[in-house]
Structure formats: structure tokens, C-alpha cells
Design a protein around this motif. Structure first.
Motif, PDB file in Angstrom:
ATOM      1  N   ALA A 238       2.931  -4.382   0.482  1.00  0.00           N
ATOM      2  CA  ALA A 238       3.508  -5.714   0.432  1.00  0.00           C
ATOM      3  C   ALA A 238       3.763  -6.302   1.795  1.00  0.00           C
ATOM      4  CB  ALA A 238       4.826  -5.665  -0.346  1.00  0.00           C
ATOM      5  N   CYS A 239       3.764  -5.486   2.836  1.00  0.00           N
ATOM      6  CA  CYS A 239       4.030  -5.988   4.172  1.00  0.00           C
ATOM      7  C   CYS A 239       2.757  -6.413   4.882  1.00  0.00           C
ATOM      8  CB  CYS A 239       4.726  -4.914   5.020  1.00  0.00           C
ATOM      9  SG  CYS A 239       6.339  -4.479   4.394  1.00  0.00           S
ATOM     10  N   ALA A 240       1.619  -6.204   4.290  1.00  0.00           N
ATOM     11  CA  ALA A 240       0.359  -6.451   4.958  1.00  0.00           C
ATOM     12  C   ALA A 240       0.038  -7.931   4.995  1.00  0.00           C
ATOM     13  CB  ALA A 240      -0.749  -5.688   4.243  1.00  0.00           C
TER      14      ALA A 240
ATOM     15  N   PRO B 106     -12.664   0.908  -5.824  1.00  0.00           N
ATOM     16  CA  PRO B 106     -11.849  -0.312  -5.811  1.00  0.00           C
ATOM     17  C   PRO B 106     -11.339  -0.644  -7.213  1.00  0.00           C
ATOM     18  CG  PRO B 106     -13.887  -0.650  -4.595  1.00  0.00           C
ATOM     19  CD  PRO B 106     -13.992   0.686  -5.262  1.00  0.00           C
ATOM     20  N   ARG B 107     -10.032  -0.951  -7.284  1.00  0.00           N
ATOM     21  CA  ARG B 107      -9.422  -1.318  -8.558  1.00  0.00           C
ATOM     22  C   ARG B 107      -8.152  -2.099  -8.275  1.00  0.00           C
ATOM     23  NH1 ARG B 107      -7.710   2.419  -5.405  1.00  0.00           N
ATOM     24  NH2 ARG B 107      -5.817   3.506  -5.961  1.00  0.00           N
ATOM     25  N   LEU B 108      -7.726  -2.866  -9.263  1.00  0.00           N
ATOM     26  CA  LEU B 108      -6.514  -3.667  -9.140  1.00  0.00           C
ATOM     27  C   LEU B 108      -5.314  -2.806  -9.507  1.00  0.00           C
ATOM     28  CD1 LEU B 108      -5.293  -6.487  -8.599  1.00  0.00           C
ATOM     29  CD2 LEU B 108      -5.462  -6.883 -11.063  1.00  0.00           C
ATOM     30  N   GLN B 109      -4.311  -2.792  -8.633  1.00  0.00           N
ATOM     31  CA  GLN B 109      -3.058  -2.091  -8.906  1.00  0.00           C
ATOM     32  C   GLN B 109      -1.931  -3.119  -8.863  1.00  0.00           C
ATOM     33  OE1 GLN B 109      -2.903   2.147  -7.196  1.00  0.00           O
ATOM     34  NE2 GLN B 109      -3.973   0.961  -5.649  1.00  0.00           N
TER      35      GLN B 109
ATOM     36  N   PRO C  14       8.071 -11.615  -7.988  1.00  0.00           N
ATOM     37  CA  PRO C  14       6.858 -11.420  -8.789  1.00  0.00           C
ATOM     38  C   PRO C  14       6.182 -10.097  -8.461  1.00  0.00           C
ATOM     39  CG  PRO C  14       6.479 -13.039  -7.051  1.00  0.00           C
ATOM     40  CD  PRO C  14       7.937 -12.712  -7.026  1.00  0.00           C
ATOM     41  N   ASP C  15       5.403  -9.607  -9.408  1.00  0.00           N
ATOM     42  CA  ASP C  15       4.646  -8.386  -9.182  1.00  0.00           C
ATOM     43  C   ASP C  15       3.745  -8.535  -7.959  1.00  0.00           C
ATOM     44  OD1 ASP C  15       5.766  -7.174 -11.387  1.00  0.00           O
ATOM     45  OD2 ASP C  15       4.031  -7.519 -12.691  1.00  0.00           O
ATOM     46  N   ILE C  16       3.481  -7.411  -7.309  1.00  0.00           N
ATOM     47  CA  ILE C  16       2.600  -7.379  -6.143  1.00  0.00           C
ATOM     48  C   ILE C  16       1.259  -6.838  -6.620  1.00  0.00           C
ATOM     49  CG2 ILE C  16       2.258  -6.407  -3.837  1.00  0.00           C
ATOM     50  CD1 ILE C  16       5.404  -5.970  -3.858  1.00  0.00           C
TER      51      ILE C  16
ATOM     52  N   ILE D 197      -4.282  -7.792  -0.607  1.00  0.00           N
ATOM     53  CA  ILE D 197      -3.231  -8.336  -1.464  1.00  0.00           C
ATOM     54  C   ILE D 197      -3.767  -9.582  -2.145  1.00  0.00           C
ATOM     55  CG2 ILE D 197      -0.919  -9.355  -1.542  1.00  0.00           C
ATOM     56  CD1 ILE D 197      -0.155  -7.473   0.709  1.00  0.00           C
ATOM     57  N   ILE D 198      -3.649  -9.629  -3.470  1.00  0.00           N
ATOM     58  CA  ILE D 198      -4.120 -10.760  -4.247  1.00  0.00           C
ATOM     59  C   ILE D 198      -3.003 -11.794  -4.293  1.00  0.00           C
ATOM     60  CG2 ILE D 198      -5.045 -11.493  -6.489  1.00  0.00           C
ATOM     61  CD1 ILE D 198      -6.786  -9.448  -4.869  1.00  0.00           C
TER      62      ILE D 198
END
Length: 196
Positions: free
Chosen positions: A16-18, A159-162, A171-173, A193-194
Motif C-alpha cells: 500500500a505504500c508503493a 500474476p494474479r489480483l490480490q 477501501p480494499d487495497i 497497485i490497481i
């Protein structure tokens, strides 16, 4: 002995800090991370990884991840302050940076004449004392695909969405990413990060 010598826990461990393509301020605000009210006494500068083959490692860190070389020198080490190799060992030290000119650097150090003994067997799973280098990239799917072409890279997750719970009820990260061991056994999580 693990080949990585320093840990970038604070600067690189939390996805989340990226930084995102929209800029570091947006990523930080979206993730619920506030700038400290007062400065803490430490900046996390660099992770230095002891590598078997500099040119092969540069294929990953420079060519796949897109980091920029800011220092490339041959040095002689004492074998004391960094307890590796032998006194008088020649080394090549390459320092690479992302978007920040001061923090979050990656160092690659290759010993020669004689080279360092390699860890054996090559790691397949993490153990206590292991570490994970987390990097934020512009296009995780593309760069994960590129990483597969570097000799010695061993993937543990495609690669996958987490989705991680947000901070402080936010909100969710959402993070797209992959995981792999680099050619010297450093575990890497390459993330994007999406946008929220």
C-alpha cells in the motif's frame, strides 16, 4: 548463509505504500497512510544483494524492472565490515534506483578472485531469516512475463489480483502481482497497485 545483506522492510514491504502510475501522493492517500507528524530518525536507503553473476542480475533489475544504474565501480573489500569473502577481495558494486534519488535503492555486489560460495541448494521455500523484496512496477503482468526470460528466475506465483483489507476502515487495497526467486535466491514480489 543468505545472499541478501540488508532488508528494506519499511520502504518496500507494504504494497500500500508503493507508488502507482498516478503518483506517490495518490497511492499513499488511497491506502490510508499518512505522512508522520514528526520525522522518524531513520531513512531506509538500500538493499544490497550479493550476486553470482552481475550481468545476469542486471537483466532482471535493470532490464526487466527498469531501475536506473547510478553507480558502477570495482572496489576492494576488507572482509570485515561486510563479513563475506576474503580480505582484499575485488568486488563490483552496482547501485540502482527507481523514482526516488535517495531511498529505495537496490545494490548488487559480485565478488571475484575468488567468487563467493553460492548458497546450496537453491531455495524453493522461505524460512525464518528469509526476506521478501517488494517492488511496485508500472505493468505487473508485462514485467512478470519479462522476468520469466531471465536465466535462474524461479516463479512461485503467476500474476494474479490480490485484495488486502484497507487501513483504518478505508477501501480494499487491490494489487496485481507475481512472486519469484531471483537468480541468487532473493524472493521478489513485483506489484502494481490497481486504482481504487
Amino acid at each position: 548463509m543468505r545472499l541478501a545483506t540488508l532488508m528494506l522492510a519499511a520502504a518496500l514491504a507494504a504494497p500500500a505504500c508503493a507508488q502507482t502510475a498516478s503518483g506517490p501522493e495518490k497511492a499513499t492517500a488511497a491506502a490510508g497512510v499518512a505522512k508522520p507528524a514528526t520525522r522518524v530518525p531513520t531513512e531506509v536507503r538500500r538493499l544490497t544483494i550479493l550476486v553470482r553473476n552481475m550481468e545476469n542480475s542486471l537483466k532482471l533489475y535493470r532490464d526487466v524492472m527498469g531501475l536506473t544504474i547510478n553507480y558502477d565501480q570495482k572496489l576492494t573489500v576488507s572482509g570485515v565490515s561486510l563479513p563475506a569473502g576474503q580480505p582484499g577481495n575485488p568486488v563490483r558494486l552496482v547501485l540502482l534506483n527507481g523514482n526516488d534519488p535517495f531511498i529505495g535503492w537496490i545494490g548488487l555486489m559480485e565478488y571475484s578472485d575468488p567468487p563467493l560460495e553460492a548458497s546450496d541448494p537453491y531455495p524453493k521455500r522461505l524460512k525464518a531469516g528469509g526476506h521478501v523484496l517488494i517492488l511496485d512496477v508500472d505493468d505487473a503482468v508485462k514485467r512478470c512475463g519479462m522476468a520469466k526470460n531471465v536465466p535462474g528466475v524461479h516463479f512461485t506465483a503467476e500474476p494474479r489480483l490480490q485484495v488486502y483489507p484497507g487501513r483504518n476502515g478505508g477501501p480494499d487495497i487491490k494489487v496485481m502481482g507475481c512472486n519469484f526467486f531471483d537468480p541468487d535466491g532473493t524472493m521478489i514480489e513485483m506489484n502494481q497497485i490497481i486504482a481504487q
